[in-house]
Motif scaffolding. Structure first.
Motif, short mmCIF file in Angstrom:
data_model
loop_
_atom_site.label_atom_id
_atom_site.label_comp_id
_atom_site.label_asym_id
_atom_site.label_seq_id
_atom_site.Cartn_x
_atom_site.Cartn_y
_atom_site.Cartn_z
N ALA A 69 0.82 -1.21 0.00
CA ALA A 69 0.00 0.00 0.00
C ALA A 69 0.86 1.26 0.00
O ALA A 69 0.56 2.23 -0.70
N LEU A 70 1.93 1.25 0.78
CA LEU A 70 2.80 2.42 0.85
C LEU A 70 3.52 2.68 -0.47
O LEU A 70 3.64 3.82 -0.93
N VAL A 71 3.99 1.61 -1.09
CA VAL A 71 4.65 1.76 -2.40
C VAL A 71 3.66 2.27 -3.43
O VAL A 71 3.98 3.16 -4.24
N ALA A 72 2.45 1.73 -3.42
CA ALA A 72 1.42 2.20 -4.37
C ALA A 72 1.09 3.67 -4.13
O ALA A 72 0.88 4.43 -5.08
N LEU A 73 1.04 4.08 -2.88
CA LEU A 73 0.76 5.49 -2.56
C LEU A 73 1.83 6.40 -3.18
O LEU A 73 1.53 7.47 -3.70
N ALA A 74 3.07 5.96 -3.13
CA ALA A 74 4.17 6.78 -3.66
C ALA A 74 4.26 6.74 -5.18
O ALA A 74 4.77 7.68 -5.79
N ARG A 75 3.74 5.68 -5.82
CA ARG A 75 3.99 5.50 -7.25
C ARG A 75 2.74 5.61 -8.14
O ARG A 75 2.87 5.93 -9.33
N ASN A 76 1.57 5.32 -7.60
CA ASN A 76 0.40 5.13 -8.46
C ASN A 76 -0.45 6.37 -8.69
O ASN A 76 -1.42 6.32 -9.44
N PHE A 77 -0.11 7.49 -8.02
CA PHE A 77 -0.99 8.66 -8.10
C PHE A 77 -0.19 9.93 -8.44
O PHE A 77 -0.22 10.91 -7.69
N PRO A 78 0.54 9.92 -9.55
CA PRO A 78 1.41 11.06 -9.87
C PRO A 78 0.65 12.35 -10.14
O PRO A 78 1.22 13.44 -9.99
N ASN A 79 -0.63 12.25 -10.50
CA ASN A 79 -1.39 13.46 -10.84
C ASN A 79 -2.39 13.85 -9.76
O ASN A 79 -3.22 14.74 -9.97
N SER A 80 -2.33 13.17 -8.63
CA SER A 80 -3.28 13.47 -7.56
C SER A 80 -2.86 14.71 -6.79
O SER A 80 -1.69 14.85 -6.39
N ASP A 81 -3.81 15.60 -6.54
CA ASP A 81 -3.52 16.79 -5.72
C ASP A 81 -3.26 16.42 -4.27
O ASP A 81 -2.72 17.22 -3.51
N LEU A 82 -3.67 15.22 -3.88
CA LEU A 82 -3.51 14.80 -2.49
C LEU A 82 -2.13 14.21 -2.20
O LEU A 82 -1.75 14.03 -1.04
N VAL A 83 -1.39 13.89 -3.25
CA VAL A 83 -0.09 13.24 -3.07
C VAL A 83 1.01 14.18 -3.53
O VAL A 83 1.17 14.43 -4.72
N ASP A 84 1.77 14.71 -2.58
CA ASP A 84 2.89 15.58 -2.92
C ASP A 84 4.19 14.92 -2.48
O ASP A 84 4.21 13.78 -2.00
N ALA A 85 5.29 15.63 -2.66
CA ALA A 85 6.61 15.05 -2.38
C ALA A 85 6.75 14.64 -0.91
O ALA A 85 7.31 13.58 -0.60
N ASP A 86 6.25 15.46 -0.01
CA ASP A 86 6.37 15.11 1.41
C ASP A 86 5.61 13.84 1.75
O ASP A 86 6.08 13.02 2.54
N LEU A 87 4.44 13.68 1.16
CA LEU A 87 3.67 12.47 1.43
C LEU A 87 4.38 11.24 0.85
O LEU A 87 4.42 10.17 1.47
N ARG A 88 4.96 11.39 -0.33
CA ARG A 88 5.72 10.27 -0.92
C ARG A 88 6.93 9.93 -0.04
O ARG A 88 7.27 8.75 0.14
N GLU A 89 7.60 10.96 0.48
CA GLU A 89 8.75 10.71 1.36
C GLU A 89 8.32 9.91 2.58
O GLU A 89 9.00 8.97 3.00
N LYS A 90 7.20 10.28 3.17
CA LYS A 90 6.71 9.55 4.35
C LYS A 90 6.38 8.10 4.01
O LYS A 90 6.74 7.18 4.74
#
Length: 636
Positions: A69-90
């Motif tokens: 789930a964490l890997v998908a969060l970082a990789r699967n939503f490149p155009n989502s306004d909810l997913v930014d660099a800080d969230l991917r880092e976490k």
């Protein structure tokens, strides 16, 4: 995605070099993290772990689910306004704290650090199942009496689930606001947050503010109220006040029960009664159920709450989903303030683990209590439900066929439509008993589930059950095999009448399809993957025994030859959807062969072969995840 036990397995090699070297490998891979990368992504600092990984109580399947789930969060939503660099880092910091050598997480860090967008992975393509996976695991890890490191991890998972949710449930925000006071998510030293650039940081603050607001809207007691002279600020129970400060409705039934078949994450089942009791709150509820202090007046103004009954043997998820669905069906003010819904599950048979999901039976029982409905006799519900009202298999795909084969129940089993895959696979494997007992019907949504469970809406379903019972009569089955029964023209006419009454009667639908077109049935995905696992397991066991010294030199050659033959045999038998698993299994076998053939395993080439083996096992697990199998492929 490689499970934790597999990581440990590959670390336990004769030289032991990899166990000590993983921090060095991470540092080498992410050396660019010292400078801010294009796109404002900064690789996490893996010298400062977020928790003690070895102290977690997660099993391999649970760890794999979280990391996926964490890997998908970082990789699967490149155009989502909810997913930014800080969230991917976490997300990636958590993933690589849990599984330091996870290839997809490491690749994502490398790509993002270089200013590139990593490719998507084939699991958790939608946000809802990802959010539910993180929150469900956080609920389990934060249960009363959980280990300290589990409680730490729970806080991080709660935060990510909430800030990735466009419309987080108020109860979840309130839960996190309360829980984070005791177990704050501390990213300092690991993730370099950039609040001015990335709005996910503000969403965390917003969630905490709103969660606290949902909890702390209690009035100050009047000075003249007896017994309140000694109250101090902050002692009232922190819960929101219901609209108008009083109950707007009353439950029509105080107690409701519903037969349920539940599955844990490993596919093990338990059959029993889901129970719900609705009552007014009492003085002792503040500490024994809510876990905080407060007076009775505050409790009586709190919104309706769903709580697991004290002393329950199961960790039960799905309460918040059930509440949201009930409010959607009944109206926001329809659940009585100052009341509790206490729920439990009493198992009569089966061996499910301690964590189960009761979202579907809870949602149905809540509505039954408020509408004065009685579930139809002989109906067993199975599976879960999403906040959008879609029925979910919830662990059933791996275990449903074997469960219903020995399930002694004369009534009707209501399952999510997605569970049909497991039944089709069983039929393809000549397990035709799943066609007749128990009778199985499917539902796509909670609306269909209501129509199946509650009279008089389920009149058509009851007609279908009666019609099908004539097909499965013992005197008829004594005269012909199930295969002949399905092929009999008269029986097929009867099956069509069943389907005319209830089109989603799975037993009738599958029997008719098998009787008219048996070649359409393939072995199930779970059985297909199990065949590939079984072919590789003897070679993996030999590898794992190298460090004990109890192996026969050269014995691996015969094992590899046998595994190669078995994998070729698998290719002609497995479900078409599992062909990629077979290919990945063949590559994994090649990697085992390349490493085991070495005579000196302390050289640099041996180290390279070991890395290649680890990558191959990672890729094999990834292919298994693509078809929905998350268990440890080499479990013992």
């Amino acid at each position: 995605m490689i499970g934790c036990r597999l990581v440990t397995t590959l670390f336990r090699n004769p030289t032991g070099w990899l166990a000590a070297a993983w921090p060095i490998l991470l540092a080498g891979t992410f050396a660019a993290a010292a400078q801010e990368a294009p796109g404002n992504f900064q690789a996490p600092n893996f010298d400062a772990p977020l928790f003690e990984r070895d102290a977690l109580s997660l099993d391999d399947a649970q760890r794999t689910e979280i990391v996926s789930a964490l890997v998908a969060l970082a990789r699967n939503f490149p155009n989502s306004d909810l997913v930014d660099a800080d969230l991917r880092e976490k997300a990636l910091a958590l993933a690589l704290n849990l599984a330091p050598l996870d290839k997809m997480a490491r690749d994502a860090v490398a790509e993002l650090s270089a200013g590139r967008t990593p490719g998507k992975v084939d699991f958790f393509g939608n946000s809802t199942p990802l959010i539910e996976a993180l929150w469900h695991r956080a609920e389990t890890l934060s249960a009363a009496g959980a280990e300290p490191e589990d409680q730490k991890l729970a806080s991080y998972l709660m935060e990510l689930a909430l800030i990735f949710d466009a419309r987080p449930l108020p109860a979840r925000m309130a839960r996190y606001a309360s829980y984070s006071k005791r177990h704050p998510a501390d990213w300092s030293g690991v993730v370099s947050l950039q609040p001015a650039l990335h709005p996910s940081n503000e969403r965390v603050a917003t969630v905490l503010r709103q969660g606290a607001a949902y909890r702390v809207q209690t009035p100050s007691p009047p000075a003249s109220r007896p017994g309140n002279a000694g109250n101090r600020a902050g002692t009232n129970i922190p819960m929101p006040v219901a609209p108008g400060g009083s109950a707007v409705s009353e439950p029509k039934r105080a107690k409701v029960s519903l037969s349920a078949l539940v599955f844990d994450d490993a596919g093990k089942h338990a059959f029993g009664e889901a129970k719900l009791e609705i009552r007014e709150v009492r003085t002792g509820d503040a500490t024994t159920i809510f876990g905080v202090s407060g007076d009775l007046e505050s409790l009586k103004q709190a919104p309706f709450q769903l709580k697991r009954a004290p002393g329950s043997l199961f960790t039960i998820g799905g309460a918040e989903t059930a509440l949201a669905l009930a409010r959607s069906a009944l109206g926001d003010g329809a659940l009585p303030a100052g009341h509790l819904g206490l729920f439990d599950f009493s198992a009569r048979e089966g061996e499910a683990g301690p964590a189960i999901d009761l979202s579907l039976p809870l949602a149905l029982m809540l509505e039954a209590a408020m509408k004065d409905q009685t579930p139809g006799e002989g109906i067993v519900v199975a599976g879960g439900v999403s906040p959008e009202g879609n029925l979910l298999p919830k662990g059933m795909v791996a275990g449903l066929a074997s469960t219903v084969t020995g399930f002694d129940h004369e009534g009707l089993l209501l399952v999510p439509a997605g569970a049909a895959t497991a039944l089709r696979g069983a039929i393809a494997s000549d397990n035709l008993t799943v066609l007749v007992k128990p009778q199985i019907a499917a539902a796509q949504s909670i609306d269909q589930a209501r129509a199946a469970v509650f009279p008089p809406e389920n009149q058509k379903l009851r007609e279908a059950v009666e019609l099908f019972s004539q097909v499965e009569r013992d005197d008829i089955r004594a005269q012909m095999t199930l295969k002949d029964l399905a092929a009999n023209a008269r029986v097929q006419d009867q099956l069509r009448q069943v389907l005319a009454a209830w089109p989603d009667h799975l037993s009738a639908k599958l029997m008719l399809e098998f009787g008219t077109n048996p070649s359409a049935f393939q072995i199930g995905i779970d059985a297909s993957v199990a065949m590939v696992d079984a072919a590789l397991r003897p070679v993996e066991e030999y590898y794992r025994s190298l460090d004990s010294g109890g192996v026969i030199i050269g014995a691996h050659e015969a094992l590899i030859d046998k595994a190669s033959t078995d994998l070729r045999d698998c290719r002609s038998k497995v479900n078409d959807a599992a062909k990629g698993v077979v290919s990945a299994g063949e590559r994994t076998l090649d990697a085992f062969k390349a490493y085991l053939t070495l005579t000196n395993r302390s050289t640099s080439i041996a180290s390279q072969r070991l890395r290649e083996l680890n990558d191959a096992v990672n890729a094999y697990q990834t292919e298994r995840l693509k078809v929905g199998i998350s268990t440890d492929p080499f479990a013992h």
